[in-house]
Scaffold this motif. Structure first.
Motif, PDB file in Angstrom:
ATOM      1  N   LYS A  55       3.554  10.233  -7.234  1.00  0.00           N
ATOM      2  CA  LYS A  55       4.519  10.477  -8.310  1.00  0.00           C
ATOM      3  C   LYS A  55       3.802  10.698  -9.643  1.00  0.00           C
ATOM      4  N   ASP A  56       2.872   9.799  -9.978  1.00  0.00           N
ATOM      5  CA  ASP A  56       2.154   9.899 -11.254  1.00  0.00           C
ATOM      6  C   ASP A  56       1.331  11.179 -11.325  1.00  0.00           C
ATOM      7  N   VAL A  57       0.620  11.497 -10.246  1.00  0.00           N
ATOM      8  CA  VAL A  57      -0.256  12.667 -10.252  1.00  0.00           C
ATOM      9  C   VAL A  57       0.566  13.954 -10.236  1.00  0.00           C
ATOM     10  N   HIS A  58       1.692  13.930  -9.554  1.00  0.00           N
ATOM     11  CA  HIS A  58       2.585  15.098  -9.581  1.00  0.00           C
ATOM     12  C   HIS A  58       2.996  15.408 -11.019  1.00  0.00           C
ATOM     13  N   ARG A  59       3.304  14.369 -11.767  1.00  0.00           N
ATOM     14  CA  ARG A  59       3.744  14.530 -13.155  1.00  0.00           C
ATOM     15  C   ARG A  59       2.589  14.929 -14.080  1.00  0.00           C
TER      16      ARG A  59
ATOM     17  N   SER B  23       0.834  -1.201   0.000  1.00  0.00           N
ATOM     18  CA  SER B  23       0.000   0.000   0.000  1.00  0.00           C
ATOM     19  C   SER B  23       0.868   1.251   0.000  1.00  0.00           C
ATOM     20  N   GLY B  24       2.008   1.195   0.678  1.00  0.00           N
ATOM     21  CA  GLY B  24       2.933   2.325   0.664  1.00  0.00           C
ATOM     22  C   GLY B  24       3.510   2.572  -0.718  1.00  0.00           C
ATOM     23  N   SER B  25       3.862   1.499  -1.414  1.00  0.00           N
ATOM     24  CA  SER B  25       4.409   1.672  -2.761  1.00  0.00           C
ATOM     25  C   SER B  25       3.333   2.165  -3.730  1.00  0.00           C
ATOM     26  N   GLN B  26       2.080   1.730  -3.539  1.00  0.00           N
ATOM     27  CA  GLN B  26       1.003   2.218  -4.390  1.00  0.00           C
ATOM     28  C   GLN B  26       0.721   3.697  -4.118  1.00  0.00           C
ATOM     29  N   ALA B  27       0.789   4.096  -2.854  1.00  0.00           N
ATOM     30  CA  ALA B  27       0.603   5.514  -2.515  1.00  0.00           C
ATOM     31  C   ALA B  27       1.727   6.341  -3.129  1.00  0.00           C
TER      32      ALA B  27
ATOM     33  N   THR C   7      -4.140  -3.122  -1.924  1.00  0.00           N
ATOM     34  CA  THR C   7      -3.600  -1.792  -1.669  1.00  0.00           C
ATOM     35  C   THR C   7      -4.755  -0.907  -1.268  1.00  0.00           C
ATOM     36  N   GLY C   8      -4.482   0.274  -0.876  1.00  0.00           N
ATOM     37  CA  GLY C   8      -5.587   1.130  -0.513  1.00  0.00           C
ATOM     38  C   GLY C   8      -5.168   2.477   0.002  1.00  0.00           C
ATOM     39  N   TRP C   9      -4.348   2.505   1.038  1.00  0.00           N
ATOM     40  CA  TRP C   9      -3.902   3.752   1.656  1.00  0.00           C
ATOM     41  C   TRP C   9      -5.053   4.683   1.915  1.00  0.00           C
ATOM     42  N   PRO C  10      -6.052   4.247   2.679  1.00  0.00           N
ATOM     43  CA  PRO C  10      -7.135   5.180   2.998  1.00  0.00           C
ATOM     44  C   PRO C  10      -6.675   6.200   4.023  1.00  0.00           C
ATOM     45  N   ARG C  11      -6.851   7.451   3.703  1.00  0.00           N
ATOM     46  CA  ARG C  11      -6.470   8.545   4.587  1.00  0.00           C
ATOM     47  C   ARG C  11      -7.552   9.616   4.566  1.00  0.00           C
TER      48      ARG C  11
ATOM     49  N   ARG D 157     -15.824  17.006   4.526  1.00  0.00           N
ATOM     50  CA  ARG D 157     -17.110  17.415   5.108  1.00  0.00           C
ATOM     51  C   ARG D 157     -18.043  16.214   5.287  1.00  0.00           C
ATOM     52  N   ASP D 158     -17.993  15.285   4.321  1.00  0.00           N
ATOM     53  CA  ASP D 158     -18.873  14.115   4.350  1.00  0.00           C
ATOM     54  C   ASP D 158     -18.322  12.954   5.170  1.00  0.00           C
ATOM     55  N   GLY D 159     -17.137  13.126   5.763  1.00  0.00           N
ATOM     56  CA  GLY D 159     -16.554  12.082   6.597  1.00  0.00           C
ATOM     57  C   GLY D 159     -15.941  10.928   5.832  1.00  0.00           C
ATOM     58  N   LEU D 160     -15.603  11.142   4.578  1.00  0.00           N
ATOM     59  CA  LEU D 160     -15.004  10.091   3.755  1.00  0.00           C
ATOM     60  C   LEU D 160     -13.484  10.079   3.927  1.00  0.00           C
ATOM     61  N   VAL D 161     -12.890   8.915   3.709  1.00  0.00           N
ATOM     62  CA  VAL D 161     -11.441   8.829   3.591  1.00  0.00           C
ATOM     63  C   VAL D 161     -11.110   8.589   2.128  1.00  0.00           C
ATOM     64  N   ILE D 162      -9.882   8.878   1.748  1.00  0.00           N
ATOM     65  CA  ILE D 162      -9.456   8.779   0.359  1.00  0.00           C
ATOM     66  C   ILE D 162      -8.619   7.524   0.173  1.00  0.00           C
ATOM     67  N   GLY D 163      -8.997   6.707  -0.801  1.00  0.00           N
ATOM     68  CA  GLY D 163      -8.217   5.536  -1.177  1.00  0.00           C
ATOM     69  C   GLY D 163      -7.512   5.826  -2.490  1.00  0.00           C
ATOM     70  N   VAL D 164      -6.265   5.398  -2.607  1.00  0.00           N
ATOM     71  CA  VAL D 164      -5.522   5.658  -3.838  1.00  0.00           C
ATOM     72  C   VAL D 164      -4.970   4.371  -4.420  1.00  0.00           C
ATOM     73  N   ASN D 165      -5.049   4.292  -5.748  1.00  0.00           N
ATOM     74  CA  ASN D 165      -4.500   3.169  -6.520  1.00  0.00           C
ATOM     75  C   ASN D 165      -4.911   1.808  -5.977  1.00  0.00           C
ATOM     76  N   TRP D 166      -6.204   1.659  -5.661  1.00  0.00           N
ATOM     77  CA  TRP D 166      -6.677   0.352  -5.216  1.00  0.00           C
ATOM     78  C   TRP D 166      -6.464  -0.660  -6.328  1.00  0.00           C
ATOM     79  N   SER D 167      -6.013  -1.829  -5.940  1.00  0.00           N
ATOM     80  CA  SER D 167      -5.813  -2.910  -6.906  1.00  0.00           C
ATOM     81  C   SER D 167      -5.889  -4.225  -6.156  1.00  0.00           C
ATOM     82  N   GLY D 168      -5.794  -5.302  -6.885  1.00  0.00           N
ATOM     83  CA  GLY D 168      -5.725  -6.594  -6.238  1.00  0.00           C
ATOM     84  C   GLY D 168      -6.706  -7.591  -6.800  1.00  0.00           C
ATOM     85  N   HIS D 169      -6.389  -8.839  -6.567  1.00  0.00           N
ATOM     86  CA  HIS D 169      -7.209  -9.926  -7.082  1.00  0.00           C
ATOM     87  C   HIS D 169      -8.363 -10.269  -6.153  1.00  0.00           C
ATOM     88  N   ALA D 170      -8.424  -9.632  -4.987  1.00  0.00           N
ATOM     89  CA  ALA D 170      -9.494  -9.939  -4.030  1.00  0.00           C
ATOM     90  C   ALA D 170     -10.834  -9.360  -4.451  1.00  0.00           C
ATOM     91  N   TRP D 171     -10.812  -8.435  -5.418  1.00  0.00           N
ATOM     92  CA  TRP D 171     -12.070  -7.862  -5.881  1.00  0.00           C
ATOM     93  C   TRP D 171     -12.842  -8.911  -6.667  1.00  0.00           C
TER      94      TRP D 171
END
Length: 126
Positions: A13-17, A4-8, A108-112, A82-96
Protein backbone atom coordinates in the motif's frame (compact mmCIF):
# COMPACT_ATOMS: atom_id res chain seq x y z
CA UNK A 1 -4.40 -11.60 8.99
CA UNK A 2 -1.02 -12.50 10.45
CA UNK A 3 1.41 -9.79 11.50
CA UNK A 4 3.68 -10.60 8.56
CA UNK A 5 0.65 -10.47 6.28
CA UNK A 6 -0.39 -7.08 7.61
CA UNK A 7 3.17 -5.79 7.24
CA UNK A 8 3.28 -7.04 3.64
CA UNK A 9 -0.07 -5.35 2.95
CA UNK A 10 1.25 -2.11 4.46
CA UNK A 11 4.39 -2.39 2.34
CA UNK A 12 2.50 -2.72 -0.93
CA UNK A 13 0.00 0.00 0.00
CA UNK A 14 2.71 2.49 1.01
CA UNK A 15 4.93 1.76 -1.99
CA UNK A 16 1.98 1.89 -4.38
CA UNK A 17 1.28 5.40 -3.12
CA UNK A 18 4.86 6.71 -2.88
CA UNK A 19 6.51 4.77 -5.73
CA UNK A 20 9.59 4.44 -3.47
CA UNK A 21 11.13 1.60 -1.45
CA UNK A 22 13.60 2.11 1.39
CA UNK A 23 16.71 0.18 2.30
CA UNK A 24 19.53 0.31 4.82
CA UNK A 25 23.14 0.13 3.71
CA UNK A 26 26.70 1.08 4.44
CA UNK A 27 29.59 1.68 2.06
CA UNK A 28 29.78 -2.07 1.36
CA UNK A 29 26.09 -2.52 0.52
CA UNK A 30 22.93 -3.73 2.21
CA UNK A 31 22.90 -6.35 4.96
CA UNK A 32 21.27 -9.68 4.24
CA UNK A 33 20.00 -12.36 6.57
CA UNK A 34 20.97 -16.02 6.32
CA UNK A 35 18.23 -18.30 7.67
CA UNK A 36 18.94 -21.72 9.17
CA UNK A 37 17.90 -23.40 5.91
CA UNK A 38 20.53 -21.43 3.99
CA UNK A 39 18.15 -18.96 2.34
CA UNK A 40 19.49 -15.42 2.21
CA UNK A 41 16.98 -12.54 2.51
CA UNK A 42 17.36 -8.95 1.38
CA UNK A 43 15.14 -6.55 3.36
CA UNK A 44 13.28 -3.45 2.16
CA UNK A 45 10.85 -1.09 3.87
CA UNK A 46 7.92 0.97 2.69
CA UNK A 47 8.71 4.16 4.59
CA UNK A 48 11.77 6.02 5.78
CA UNK A 49 10.82 5.77 9.50
CA UNK A 50 10.54 1.98 9.25
CA UNK A 51 13.98 1.74 7.61
CA UNK A 52 15.43 4.20 10.13
CA UNK A 53 14.32 1.96 13.01
CA UNK A 54 16.15 -0.98 11.43
CA UNK A 55 19.29 1.08 10.81
CA UNK A 56 19.26 2.26 14.42
CA UNK A 57 18.77 -1.27 15.77
CA UNK A 58 21.45 -2.83 13.55
CA UNK A 59 23.89 0.05 14.00
CA UNK A 60 27.26 -0.51 12.33
CA UNK A 61 27.09 2.79 10.46
CA UNK A 62 24.05 1.85 8.41
CA UNK A 63 22.19 4.66 6.68
CA UNK A 64 18.77 4.83 5.08
CA UNK A 65 18.35 5.34 1.34
CA UNK A 66 15.36 5.52 -0.94
CA UNK A 67 15.01 3.83 -4.32
CA UNK A 68 12.46 4.50 -7.02
CA UNK A 69 10.01 1.67 -7.56
CA UNK A 70 10.91 1.30 -11.24
CA UNK A 71 14.60 0.85 -10.43
CA UNK A 72 13.75 -1.67 -7.70
CA UNK A 73 11.53 -3.68 -10.08
CA UNK A 74 13.72 -3.43 -13.17
CA UNK A 75 17.18 -3.85 -11.62
CA UNK A 76 17.19 -4.97 -7.99
CA UNK A 77 14.55 -7.71 -8.10
CA UNK A 78 16.01 -9.41 -11.21
CA UNK A 79 19.50 -9.26 -9.65
CA UNK A 80 18.15 -10.72 -6.40
CA UNK A 81 16.48 -13.54 -8.32
CA UNK A 82 19.71 -14.27 -10.19
CA UNK A 83 21.62 -14.35 -6.88
CA UNK A 84 19.08 -16.66 -5.21
CA UNK A 85 17.92 -14.09 -2.66
CA UNK A 86 14.43 -13.76 -1.25
CA UNK A 87 12.85 -10.38 -0.52
CA UNK A 88 11.87 -9.35 3.00
CA UNK A 89 9.52 -6.43 3.49
CA UNK A 90 8.87 -4.16 6.47
CA UNK A 91 10.93 -6.22 8.90
CA UNK A 92 10.34 -5.08 12.46
CA UNK A 93 10.24 -6.42 15.95
CA UNK A 94 11.88 -6.40 19.32
CA UNK A 95 13.78 -9.64 18.67
CA UNK A 96 16.52 -7.74 16.87
CA UNK A 97 19.61 -6.96 18.89
CA UNK A 98 21.84 -3.96 18.37
CA UNK A 99 24.78 -4.63 16.09
CA UNK A 100 23.51 -8.03 14.97
CA UNK A 101 22.02 -9.27 11.76
CA UNK A 102 18.32 -10.08 11.94
CA UNK A 103 17.69 -13.26 13.93
CA UNK A 104 16.11 -16.37 12.46
CA UNK A 105 12.72 -15.41 13.91
CA UNK A 106 11.28 -12.07 12.89
CA UNK A 107 8.17 -10.38 14.14
CA UNK A 108 7.49 -9.73 10.48
CA UNK A 109 9.27 -10.53 7.32
CA UNK A 110 7.28 -11.96 4.41
CA UNK A 111 10.30 -13.37 2.63
CA UNK A 112 9.38 -14.21 -0.94
CA UNK A 113 11.33 -14.94 -4.11
CA UNK A 114 11.70 -11.82 -6.28
CA UNK A 115 9.54 -13.04 -9.19
CA UNK A 116 6.20 -13.02 -7.28
CA UNK A 117 7.09 -9.62 -5.84
CA UNK A 118 7.79 -8.32 -9.34
CA UNK A 119 4.47 -9.70 -10.62
CA UNK A 120 2.67 -7.85 -7.83
CA UNK A 121 3.76 -4.54 -9.41
CA UNK A 122 2.72 -5.31 -13.00
CA UNK A 123 -0.57 -3.41 -12.83
CA UNK A 124 0.75 -0.80 -10.40
CA UNK A 125 3.42 0.36 -12.82
CA UNK A 126 1.17 0.48 -15.89
Amino acid sequence: MSQSGSQAAAFFKDVHRSRVVWLVRDDDGSPTHLSPDGTRSLPFWSTSPRAQRAAKIWGRGLRVESMRLDIWCDLVLPDAARDGLVIGVNWSGHAWSAGASPPSKFSTGWPRPPHPVTRRWTDVRA
